[in-house]
Write an enzyme that holds these catalytic residues in place. Structure first.
Site, mmCIF file in Angstrom:
data_model
loop_
_atom_site.group_PDB
_atom_site.id
_atom_site.type_symbol
_atom_site.label_atom_id
_atom_site.label_comp_id
_atom_site.label_asym_id
_atom_site.label_seq_id
_atom_site.Cartn_x
_atom_site.Cartn_y
_atom_site.Cartn_z
ATOM 1 N N CYS A 178 34.767 12.013 57.895
ATOM 2 C CA CYS A 178 34.794 13.135 58.550
ATOM 3 C C CYS A 178 33.985 14.311 58.085
ATOM 4 O O CYS A 178 33.467 14.138 57.150
ATOM 5 C CB CYS A 178 36.252 13.832 58.418
ATOM 6 S SG CYS A 178 37.489 12.656 59.027
ATOM 7 N N LYS A 184 30.035 6.482 57.028
ATOM 8 C CA LYS A 184 28.956 6.788 56.188
ATOM 9 C C LYS A 184 29.460 6.921 54.734
ATOM 10 O O LYS A 184 29.076 6.278 53.838
ATOM 11 C CB LYS A 184 27.946 7.902 56.291
ATOM 12 C CG LYS A 184 26.598 7.851 55.608
ATOM 13 C CD LYS A 184 25.820 6.729 55.712
ATOM 14 C CE LYS A 184 24.511 6.677 54.925
ATOM 15 N NZ LYS A 184 23.930 5.320 54.973
#
Length: 607
Positions: free
Chosen positions: A2, A602
């Protein structure tokens, strides 16, 4: 994972929030939202499922462009607690809709807190973040800072928060524990961001909040507190270590970053190797050689783990140091027997990987030595460990790591040569290896010029649903990494297996619709691998060979990817670019989103 972004200043915050949410989108992208307010108590709340572009369209349609908002928070979400719905999208708010919150990472005791609060408050979402918003209302004492400290005392594990109280529209507050939170300073404005690169091209200075510090921002000015006491922070100047994400002329970030690999390799090496004298020159490595250790434990996950597998093979070959590779999430839950003569090396592209970070914490509690290898400047892991080295790979945007894997391998190889010379590696062997290492970036550039070949292969192989990537010896990490990329980008089943082990089970799966990618360059085990793979031919299997350019057996092969010949210990570098590009082209042929694979993020911040 996030991403948090917040703005407080004199300009209209909404365009800033949208623009920099796009910069954070690579961290998580299944939904996004924002809350903005001005000094006249006019406010806007917008949430949208999907990419940031969906939120931007919604804002463009709904917002009154004649109203300016000077204070705002925004968030991109990667779902952990609750499905991808508008109700679960940040920002979250209290029962009275007075307090608005964006939050990163995980609150492990949220179910306990929620069950207590449900006696008084109604919950509309499945998230842990809504619990924080309700806690603000429950614990509010008239002061947003003291309330923030009371709220965070109740939260177990990790968080980064940004909060706005509608009754105090000029004020923005933030706090963090284990999760990154950066304070950026500009002219008459202050940004908060969870990403070190998010606004570096417009900010002039930054500082990083330490654990349990809080920041209060009002009218573009800031103050930092720790346990109620004001803290004076040192600020860093923004320089060329920070980069804005830009695809340039490439279709995807993926391809752009793969094409940066030769430059990354040169950057990773030039600070540590003198190629004229063929020697190592690095203060950190010199200091490492002075340490008293006889064993190395390597802790990593994902692509970083596969880089370590390669490195462990190098160490066992020539440095004569007992080396063990551990998956970080498993290391946390296995019995830890601390050893003061063991060097614990952790590796993470982002420097924020949750399980790796928790491993560092556990090791340091036992007063053992920790060494980091990360890419992101000022990341949490880099600041936690005793010493370490950056990979100098530049910002990596797309989810599946490529150029940073090369950066990691370059740093690891340099460490291996340095430590090996201090032990049993002969100087002549080290110089021979360094000489070949000098040639490696140019060899990788020749591979990038052959992109059409990978497109043609992808057209042929896109019809298959299963793949084996075959390896022997030091090519294990390379095969596993390339197999992982095919999984990530195409969602096809792929796994890496030793050619020698085929006959112990996997050969049962081989048929004409189950191809193998056989990595078999000119090296000491080439003949043995050919014998193993003939077992596949005997069963009508399809083989895509990765071989050296001067291979004299090419007439016996079907499909071929050629790689340059090099020092045997450098061989793990050379199949990477061709097989990564093969995966990219396969994903394109299958109409997949190359930069943003489904279900992935990621920076992994959950165990």
């Amino acid at each position: 994972m996030c991403g948090i972004f917040a703005y407080n200043g004199k300009n209209n915050t909404v365009p800033f929030l949208i623009e920099w949410l796009r910069n954070l989108e690579y961290r998580g992208y299944d939904s996004a939202g924002l809350f903005s307010i001005n000094n006249s108590w006019e406010f806007v709340v917008e949430k949208a499922v999907g990419k940031v572009s969906n939120l931007a369209t919604q804002v463009e349609k709904n917002i009154d462009k004649n109203i300016s908002y000077s204070n705002g928070i925004a968030h991109t979400r990667w779902a952990t607690h609750g499905k991808v719905t508008q109700e679960n999208t940040h920002p979250h708010y209290s029962q009275s809709e007075r307090f608005f919150v964006v939050h990163n990472w995980i609150i492990e005791n949220y179910m306990t807190l929620k069950s207590e609060l449900e006696e008084k408050y109604n919950f509309y979402s499945q998230t842990d973040t809504e619990v924080i918003a309700k806690l603000f209302e429950e614990l509010f004492d008239g002061n947003i800072i003291s309330t923030l400290e009371k709220v965070t005392e109740k939260l177990v594990w990790a968080y980064a928060l940004a909060v706005i109280d509608k009754q105090n529209p000029q004020t923005l507050v933030g706090a963090k524990l284990w999760s990154p939170m950066i304070v950026w300073i500009g002219q008459e404005w202050v940004f908060l961001s969870s990403d070190i690169n998010a606004v570096s091209h417009v900010a002039t200075q930054f500082t990083t909040l330490e654990d349990r510090e809080t920041v209060v921002i009002k009218n573009g000015k800031y103050e930092v507190f720790s346990l109620g006491n004001k803290v004076e922070k040192d600020f860093e100047e923004v320089d060329d270590r920070f980069q804005a994400a830009d695809k340039w002329l490439f279709e995807t970030f993926t391809e752009k970053e793969i094409h940066e690999i030769p430059t990354v390799l040169r950057n990773s090496l030039k600070w540590r190797i003198n190629f004229e004298t063929k020697s190592i020159q690095n203060e950190t490595l010199n200091e490492l050689n002075e340490m008293d250790f006889d064993r190395i434990e390597i802790i990593a996950s994902g692509s970083s783990y596969f880089a370590w597998v390669v490195w462990a093979s190098w160490f066992k070959e020539l440095a004569d140091i007992q080396t063990e590779v551990r998956i970080s999430s498993e290391f946390l839950y296995e019995k830890f027997i601390p050893n003061k003569k063991t060097l614990y090396i952790v590796i993470s592209q982002s420097g924020e990987t949750a399980d790796v970070r928790e491993c560092v914490k556990m090791i340091q509690q036992k007063d053992c030595n920790t060494f980091w290898i990360v890419n992101v400047v000022w990341s949490t892991i880099a600041r936690m460990c005793d010493m370490g080295l950056y990979t100098h790979s530049g910002i990596e945007v797309w989810v599946a790591s490529t150029k940073n894997v090369i950066g990691q391998l370059a740093v690891l190889l340099t460490m291996w040569i340095s430590l090996g010379l201090d032990r049993n590696l002969q100087m002549k062997d080290a110089k021979s290896l360094i000489e070949k290492l000098w040639e490696l970036p140019a060899q990788l550039e020749t591979q990038l010029a052959e992109s059409q070949k990978y497109t043609d292969l992808a057209e042929k192989y896109k019809k298959y649903n299963n793949f084996f990537y075959l390896w022997r010896n030091i090519l294990q990490g390379t095969a596993a990494e390339c197999s992982l990329k095919l999984k990530e980008l195409t969602y096809l089943h792929a796994e890496a297996y030793s050619t020698w082990e085929l006959k112990h089970g996997p050969l049962a799966l081989i048929h004409e619709d189950f191809p193998v990618v056989a990595i078999n360059p000119m090296w000491s085990l080439r003949e043995k691998s050919i014998s193993n793979i003939k077992e596949i031919w005997a069963r009508n299997g399809t083989v895509l060979w990765v071989i050296s350019k001067n291979d004299s057996y090419r007439e016996i092969y079907n499909d071929i990817i050629e790689i340059p010949e090099t020092h045997e210990l450098l061989t793990p570098f050379l199949p990477l670019i061709p097989l990564w590009l093969f995966s990219v082209e396969m994903a394109k042929k299958l109409w997949k989103d190359v930069d943003k694979p489904q279900n992935l993020a990621k920076s992994v911040t959950v165990e």
